[in-house]
Design a protein around this motif. Structure first.
Motif, PDB file in Angstrom:
ATOM      1  N   ALA A   1       0.888  -1.262  -0.018  1.00 17.43           N
ATOM      2  CA  ALA A   1      -0.177  -0.128   0.062  1.00 17.43           C
ATOM      3  C   ALA A   1       0.842   1.426   0.081  1.00 17.43           C
ATOM      4  CB  ALA A   1      -0.929  -0.084   1.227  1.00 17.43           C
ATOM      5  N   ALA A   2       1.966   1.212   0.431  1.00 12.67           N
ATOM      6  CA  ALA A   2       2.934   2.383   0.689  1.00 12.67           C
ATOM      7  C   ALA A   2       3.595   2.496  -0.610  1.00 12.67           C
ATOM      8  CB  ALA A   2       4.134   2.133   1.562  1.00 12.67           C
ATOM      9  N   ASP A   3       3.574   1.719  -1.790  1.00 10.26           N
ATOM     10  CA  ASP A   3       4.163   2.026  -3.200  1.00 10.26           C
ATOM     11  C   ASP A   3       3.142   2.665  -3.833  1.00 10.26           C
ATOM     12  OD1 ASP A   3       5.323   2.100  -5.510  1.00 10.26           O
ATOM     13  OD2 ASP A   3       6.399   0.430  -4.810  1.00 10.26           O
ATOM     14  N   HIS A   4       3.345   4.065  -4.134  1.00  9.79           N
ATOM     15  CA  HIS A   4       2.447   4.730  -4.806  1.00  9.79           C
ATOM     16  C   HIS A   4       2.792   4.877  -6.501  1.00  9.79           C
ATOM     17  CE1 HIS A   4       0.133   5.714  -1.293  1.00  9.79           C
ATOM     18  NE2 HIS A   4       1.259   6.257  -0.634  1.00  9.79           N
ATOM     19  N   ARG A   5       3.797   4.258  -6.849  1.00 10.10           N
ATOM     20  CA  ARG A   5       4.387   4.317  -8.144  1.00 10.10           C
ATOM     21  C   ARG A   5       3.316   3.342  -9.029  1.00 10.10           C
ATOM     22  NH1 ARG A   5      10.028   2.288  -8.100  1.00 10.10           N
ATOM     23  NH2 ARG A   5       9.234   0.890  -6.279  1.00 10.10           N
ATOM     24  N   CYS A   6       2.539   2.664  -8.310  1.00 10.93           N
ATOM     25  CA  CYS A   6       1.571   1.556  -8.940  1.00 10.93           C
ATOM     26  C   CYS A   6       0.485   1.307  -8.416  1.00 10.93           C
ATOM     27  CB  CYS A   6       2.275   0.261  -9.126  1.00 10.93           C
ATOM     28  SG  CYS A   6       1.173  -1.199  -9.753  1.00 10.93           S
ATOM     29  N   PRO A   7      -0.550   2.190  -8.885  1.00 11.30           N
ATOM     30  CA  PRO A   7      -1.982   2.226  -8.143  1.00 11.30           C
ATOM     31  C   PRO A   7      -2.432   0.837  -8.082  1.00 11.30           C
ATOM     32  CG  PRO A   7      -1.765   3.851 -10.001  1.00 11.30           C
ATOM     33  CD  PRO A   7      -0.489   2.936 -10.301  1.00 11.30           C
ATOM     34  N   ALA A   8      -2.272  -0.162  -8.797  1.00 11.08           N
ATOM     35  CA  ALA A   8      -2.904  -1.455  -8.624  1.00 11.08           C
ATOM     36  C   ALA A   8      -2.212  -2.090  -7.503  1.00 11.08           C
ATOM     37  CB  ALA A   8      -2.698  -2.079  -9.803  1.00 11.08           C
TER      38      ALA A   8
ATOM     39  N   ALA B   1       6.325  -8.445  -3.264  1.00  8.15           N
ATOM     40  CA  ALA B   1       5.592  -7.213  -3.345  1.00  8.15           C
ATOM     41  C   ALA B   1       6.477  -5.996  -3.989  1.00  8.15           C
ATOM     42  CB  ALA B   1       4.969  -6.787  -2.103  1.00  8.15           C
ATOM     43  N   ALA B   2       7.730  -5.999  -3.218  1.00 11.08           N
ATOM     44  CA  ALA B   2       8.908  -4.910  -3.714  1.00 11.08           C
ATOM     45  C   ALA B   2       9.156  -4.894  -5.037  1.00 11.08           C
ATOM     46  CB  ALA B   2      10.013  -4.874  -2.921  1.00 11.08           C
ATOM     47  N   ARG B   3       9.471  -6.227  -5.541  1.00  9.87           N
ATOM     48  CA  ARG B   3       9.692  -6.447  -7.157  1.00  9.87           C
ATOM     49  C   ARG B   3       8.537  -6.045  -7.867  1.00  9.87           C
ATOM     50  NH1 ARG B   3      12.174 -11.598  -8.396  1.00  9.87           N
ATOM     51  NH2 ARG B   3      12.421 -10.637 -10.235  1.00  9.87           N
ATOM     52  N   ARG B   4       7.447  -6.584  -7.504  1.00  9.80           N
ATOM     53  CA  ARG B   4       6.197  -6.352  -8.415  1.00  9.80           C
ATOM     54  C   ARG B   4       6.164  -4.732  -8.755  1.00  9.80           C
ATOM     55  NH1 ARG B   4       2.333  -9.179  -9.881  1.00  9.80           N
ATOM     56  NH2 ARG B   4       2.881 -11.162  -8.543  1.00  9.80           N
ATOM     57  N   ALA B   5       6.417  -3.845  -7.633  1.00  8.70           N
ATOM     58  CA  ALA B   5       6.198  -2.454  -7.838  1.00  8.70           C
ATOM     59  C   ALA B   5       7.155  -2.060  -8.938  1.00  8.70           C
ATOM     60  CB  ALA B   5       6.462  -1.700  -6.576  1.00  8.70           C
ATOM     61  N   GLU B   6       8.354  -2.555  -8.897  1.00  8.81           N
ATOM     62  CA  GLU B   6       9.466  -2.018 -10.060  1.00  8.81           C
ATOM     63  C   GLU B   6       8.690  -2.470 -11.362  1.00  8.81           C
ATOM     64  OE1 GLU B   6      13.235  -3.322  -6.967  1.00  8.81           O
ATOM     65  OE2 GLU B   6      12.830  -4.165  -9.197  1.00  8.81           O
ATOM     66  N   ARG B   7       8.076  -3.510 -11.677  1.00 11.59           N
ATOM     67  CA  ARG B   7       7.513  -3.889 -12.866  1.00 11.59           C
ATOM     68  C   ARG B   7       6.211  -3.268 -13.244  1.00 11.59           C
ATOM     69  NH1 ARG B   7       8.681  -9.795 -14.509  1.00 11.59           N
ATOM     70  NH2 ARG B   7      10.625 -10.050 -13.774  1.00 11.59           N
ATOM     71  N   CYS B   8       5.455  -2.407 -12.364  1.00  9.12           N
ATOM     72  CA  CYS B   8       4.253  -1.694 -12.667  1.00  9.12           C
ATOM     73  C   CYS B   8       4.768  -0.569 -13.781  1.00  9.12           C
ATOM     74  CB  CYS B   8       3.687  -1.084 -11.577  1.00  9.12           C
ATOM     75  SG  CYS B   8       2.883  -2.401 -10.572  1.00  9.12           S
ATOM     76  N   PRO B   9       3.978  -0.231 -14.588  1.00 17.84           N
ATOM     77  CA  PRO B   9       4.197   0.933 -15.365  1.00 17.84           C
ATOM     78  C   PRO B   9       4.309   2.590 -14.619  1.00 17.84           C
ATOM     79  CG  PRO B   9       1.949   0.103 -15.993  1.00 17.84           C
ATOM     80  CD  PRO B   9       2.848  -0.776 -14.725  1.00 17.84           C
ATOM     81  N   ALA B  10       5.226   3.223 -14.996  1.00 12.16           N
ATOM     82  CA  ALA B  10       5.309   4.468 -14.650  1.00 12.16           C
ATOM     83  C   ALA B  10       4.238   5.213 -14.824  1.00 12.16           C
ATOM     84  CB  ALA B  10       6.612   5.126 -15.114  1.00 12.16           C
ATOM     85  N   PRO B  11       3.864   5.956 -14.025  1.00  6.80           N
ATOM     86  CA  PRO B  11       2.339   7.088 -14.850  1.00  6.80           C
ATOM     87  C   PRO B  11       2.978   8.098 -15.610  1.00  6.80           C
ATOM     88  CG  PRO B  11       3.214   7.419 -12.228  1.00  6.80           C
ATOM     89  CD  PRO B  11       4.194   6.148 -12.708  1.00  6.80           C
ATOM     90  N   ASP B  12       1.882   8.307 -16.357  1.00  5.85           N
ATOM     91  CA  ASP B  12       2.331   9.098 -17.513  1.00  5.85           C
ATOM     92  C   ASP B  12       2.188  10.489 -16.862  1.00  5.85           C
ATOM     93  OD1 ASP B  12       2.442   7.201 -19.246  1.00  5.85           O
ATOM     94  OD2 ASP B  12       0.226   7.361 -19.816  1.00  5.85           O
TER      95      ASP B  12
END
Length: 123
Positions: free
Chosen positions: A49-56, A112-123
């Motif tokens: 929940a703390a990783d705001h780079r990936c909304p999902a 979870a930490a590696r999953r956040a790295e794979r989420c697309p960056a917001p536009d």
């Protein structure tokens, strides 16, 4: 006899929840208890929940945190009323599945930490 059925259902749900946590990079737990699963899901939920780079991922983290609360409730009822324990375990399992579904487009079992790295960056 009825208590045996409820105890079996409880044990099945604990194993299912433990297996669900493999998606989040957790190793198989030997004979996990509700308090152990509650603590583990709380940590996973807060990190996600703390990783705001990936909304999902952030949404999934909130669901995992809610699952942790359900596991905590199940733990408080242990030894008293097994149907209530099973109800909370079922709710926790449902929340964990919903969290997994939020990340359905992500490949493989990743922490979870590696999953956040794979989420697309917001536009």
């Amino acid at each position: 006899m009825t208590d045996d059925w409820w105890a079996g259902r409880r044990n099945d749900l604990l194993a299912t929840i433990s297996a669900e946590l493999r998606l989040w990079g957790e190793d198989d737990l030997d004979d996990p208890g509700t308090s152990e699963l509650a603590r583990l899901t709380a940590v996973i939920g807060v990190e996600a929940a703390a990783d705001h780079r990936c909304p999902a991922l952030a949404e999934a983290g909130l669901l995992i945190t809610a699952a942790s609360a359900e596991l905590g409730c199940a733990d408080r009822f242990l030894g008293t009323f097994l149907p209530q324990v099973v109800r909370h375990l079922r709710a926790a399992h449902t929340l964990l599945r919903q969290a997994r579904d939020r990340l359905a487009d992500q490949p493989g079992p990743l922490p979870a930490a590696r999953r956040a790295e794979r989420c697309p960056a917001p536009d």
